[in-house]
Design an enzyme around this catalytic site. Structure first.
Site, PDB file in Angstrom:
ATOM      1  CD  GLN A 125       2.642  31.547  31.015  1.00  0.00           C
ATOM      2  OE1 GLN A 125       3.673  31.978  30.516  1.00  0.00           O
ATOM      3  NE2 GLN A 125       1.460  32.106  30.781  1.00  0.00           N
ATOM      4  CG  ASP A 128       1.072  24.215  31.815  1.00  0.00           C
ATOM      5  OD1 ASP A 128       0.744  23.028  31.929  1.00  0.00           O
ATOM      6  OD2 ASP A 128       0.278  25.116  31.486  1.00  0.00           O
ATOM      7  CE1 TYR A 226     -10.767  23.076  31.294  1.00  0.00           C
ATOM      8  CE2 TYR A 226     -11.013  23.804  33.559  1.00  0.00           C
ATOM      9  CZ  TYR A 226     -10.360  23.044  32.613  1.00  0.00           C
ATOM     10  OH  TYR A 226      -9.295  22.266  32.992  1.00  0.00           O
TER      11      TYR A 226
END
Length: 519
Positions: A125, A128, A226
Site C-alpha cells: 500500500q 500504491d 473487480y
C-alpha cells in the site's frame, strides 16, 4: 548509484517525481540524486531547494544518463534512447495497454519497473501510486464542481433567509469516491453515494454520506477484486437508480473505471433530466467517460445548462502535494529495493511486490507477471455435492421453522412479562419508580445512540464519559452503605465507570492527536 529525476515532457504536466523532501530521503539511503533544471518549477520547487536537500541540478542528457531514472509518465522514444543498457527506469507505464513501450525497454536493455502495476496487497500500500492519484483526483473533483456550481455547498441561515445545501451524488466507493465524499461532506453538502460492492456501504457511511440501497443492482466481487459482470436485469435496475439519483442531485461525481475502461453510468437522457446549473464531474474521462456526453480533457455545457467536466489531469492540478505524495511512494519503493541502505539497488524476483511491477529485467520481458497469491492459507476444501431439494418441500420446511421460532419468541416474551409482573407485585413501592426510570433510560439511550451519525462518534464518546462520571459519583456515595449488597454493587459500578472514563479519554486523546499538525 545515481538516481535521476527529469523534467516531465508531456504537455500540461505539472508533477515531478522527486521533491526536496524526498530527495533528502533518497540521499539518506546512500544514493546520489540528480534533478533536471526546472523539473519542479510547476510544482513550486525551485532548483535551489533541491540543492539544499543534497541533489545536484543537471541538464536533460545528464539526468537521463543516471543509473536509475524515475519519472511520472512513460518516457518518450528519444528519452528511452538516452538510457544506457542496464539502467533502471521507474515510472507509470500502463504496460498492459502499451506493448510498444515494453518492447522499447526490452530493445534498449533497461530494467523497467511500472509504478502503476504494484500488486494490490496490504504490504504494497505504501507504494500504491494509483491510490495516491485517485485520492487527489477525488478531492480535486469536488473543488472543480464547487467552482462550476452556481451555489454554496453548505446550507446557510441568515437574516435575509436560508439556502439549502448542495445535493451531491457520488458513483463509486473506491479511493477516489471516498475522497470525493469526504471533501463534499466537509464543505457541508448533502451527499449520497452508490457502489456495486455491497461491502462498500459501511465505508461510505463512515465518511458521512448516505449509502444508496439498491440490493438488486449490487454485485458480488470476483477473485481479482473487480465487480462481476452485470446481468441484463441488474443493468436495468441500476440505470433506473442512476436516473433517479442524478435527477435529485445538483452535482454528480462518477468514478467507475474498471481495468482502464469506463462503463457507461450516466446517459444523455439522464443529463437532460438534471436541473439547469447542475454539474457532472467525470473522473473516468481518461477511460472514455462514465457520462455519455463527456469529452475527455474538456468541459461541455449542454443546451439545458448542465456542465460536464471531463478533465484527465485532476491530480496534476494540485501539483505541490501530489508530487510530494508520489515522491513518497517512490521513496518507499527505493527503501524496498535498497535493503542495505548503501545506495545499491537489489531486485529480488522472489518478492511478489517487486515481481509484480517488473516489466523488463536483464534483457528479458517479464510482463505480464504471475498471479499474486493474496493469502498463504491453504485453500478451503471442496464441499461435497448436495442433492437438489424440491422447492415445495423447502418452502414448507422454511415456513415450519419460522412458525416454531415465532412460538419460541412469544413464549419468551410471555415468561418475561410474568417475571416482571411478579417483581413489581412483590417489590417495595420505590422499586416501581426506579425501575420505570431504568426502562425509559434504556429505550431513550438505545434510540439516541443508534441514530447518531458516524461523524459524531467522538463527541458522543465525550458525552458517555460525562455520564460515566455521574455513575462514578453515585457509586462513591453508596460505597459507605451499611448494606453489604449495596456496597458490592457500588464497588462494581465504580470500577466499571472508571474503566470507561479513563479508557474513553485515552481513545479520544489518541484520535485528536492524529489531527495535530506536529504529530
Amino acid at each position: 548509484m545515481k538516481i535521476g529525476a527529469p523534467r516531465e515532457t508531456r504537455p500540461g504536466e505539472r508533477l515531478v517525481a522527486a521533491t526536496p523532501t524526498t530527495v533528502a530521503q533518497l540521499v539518506a539511503l546512500g544514493y546520489d540524486v540528480a534533478v533536471e533544471s526546472g523539473a519542479g518549477s510547476e510544482a513550486s520547487f525551485d532548483d535551489a531547494s533541491y540543492v539544499a536537500a543534497g541533489a545536484s541540478v543537471v541538464g536533460h542528457d545528464e539526468v537521463w544518463a543516471s543509473d536509475i531514472v524515475t519519472c511520472v509518465n512513460p518516457p518518450a522514444d528519444d528519452d528511452i534512447a538516452r538510457l544506457r543498457s542496464g539502467a533502471t527506469i521507474v515510472s507509470m507505464m500502463a504496460p498492459a495497454a502499451r506493448p510498444d513501450l515494453v518492447q522499447a525497454f526490452w530493445h534498449q536493455g533497461v530494467n523497467a519497473l511500472a509504478l502503476d502495476a504494484v500488486p494490490r496487497i496490504s504490504r504494497a500500500q505504501a507504494l500504491d501510486v494509483l491510490s495516491t492519484m485517485s485520492n487527489v483526483a477525488g478531492y480535486r473533483a469536488v473543488i472543480e464542481a464547487a467552482e462550476a456550481y452556481g451555489g454554496m455547498f453548505a446550507g446557510q441561515v441568515t437574516a435575509a433567509g436560508k439556502t439549502a445545501p448542495a445535493k451531491v451524488f457520488v458513483i463509486g466507493g473506491g479511493v477516489a469516491g471516498l475522497a470525493a465524499i469526504g471533501a463534499a461532506v466537509s464543505l457541508g453538502a448533502q451527499v449520497r453515494a452508490f457502489d456495486v460492492r455491497p461491502e462498500a456501504g459501511e465505508q461510505i457511511e463512515s465518511m458521512g454520506a448516505e449509502f444508496v440501497q439498491a440490493q438488486a443492482a449490487q454485485q458480488e466481487v470476483s477473485s481479482d477484486g473487480y465487480a462481476q459482470a452485470m446481468t441484463d436485469e441488474q443493468e436495468r435496475l441500476t440505470a433506473v437508480m442512476y436516473a433517479q439519483e442524478s435527477a435529485w442531485a445538483d452535482i454528480v461525481i462518477t468514478t467507475a473505471l474498471v481495468r482502464g475502461s469506463a462503463p457507461r453510468t450516466i446517459t444523455a437522457d439522464m443529463v437532460a433530466a438534471m436541473r439547469p446549473g447542475s454539474v457532472v464531474v467525470d473522473l473516468a474521462a481518461s477511460g472514455g467517460g462514465n457520462c455519455e456526453l463527456t469529452v475527455p480533457g474538456s468541459v461541455v455545457v449542454t443546451d439545458d445548462g448542465v456542465t460536464i467536466i471531463g478533465w484527465t489531469d485532476l491530480a496534476s492540478r494540485l501539483p505541490k502535494h501530489t508530487s510530494q505524495l508520489l515522491g513518497t511512494n517512490i521513496v518507499n519503493l527505493m527503501k524496498l529495493l535498497t535493503p542495505g541502505k548503501d545506495g545499491q539497488i537489489v531486485l529480488d524476483m522472489d518478492d511478489v511486490v517487486q515481481r509484480g511491477m517488473t516489466v523488463t529485467l536483464g534483457g528479458e520481458v517479464l510482463w505480464p507477471p504471475p498471479p499474486v497469491q493474496v493469502s498463504a492459507a491453504a485453500p478451503a476444501p471442496v464441499a461435497a455435492a448436495v442433492s437438489a431439494v424440491d422447492p415445495v418441500v423447502a418452502a414448507r420446511l422454511a415456513a415450519e421453522a419460522a412458525r416454531r421460532q415465532s412460538q419460541r419468541r412469544l413464549a419468551t416474551y410471555g415468561l418475561g412479562a410474568v417475571l416482571l409482573g411478579l417483581a413489581v407485585a412483590f417489590s417495595p413501592p420505590a422499586f416501581v419508580g426506579f425501575f420505570t426510570v431504568f426502562v425509559l433510560a434504556v429505550f431513550v439511550g438505545y434510540y439516541v445512540i443508534s441514530n447518531v451519525s458516524h461523524s459524531l462518534h467522538t463527541p458522543l464518546m465525550a458525552q458517555t464519559n460525562a455520564i460515566s462520571g455521574i455513575i462514578l459519583v453515585g457509586a462513591l456515595l453508596q460505597i459507605g452503605s451499611d448494606d453489604w449488597w449495596v456496597t458490592s454493587l457500588a464497588l462494581v459500578a465504580a470500577t466499571v465507570a472508571s474503566i470507561n472514563i479513563f479508557g474513553g479519554f485515552l481513545v479520544a486523546y489518541r484520535m485528536i492527536t492524529m489531527f495535530r499538525k506536529d504529530a
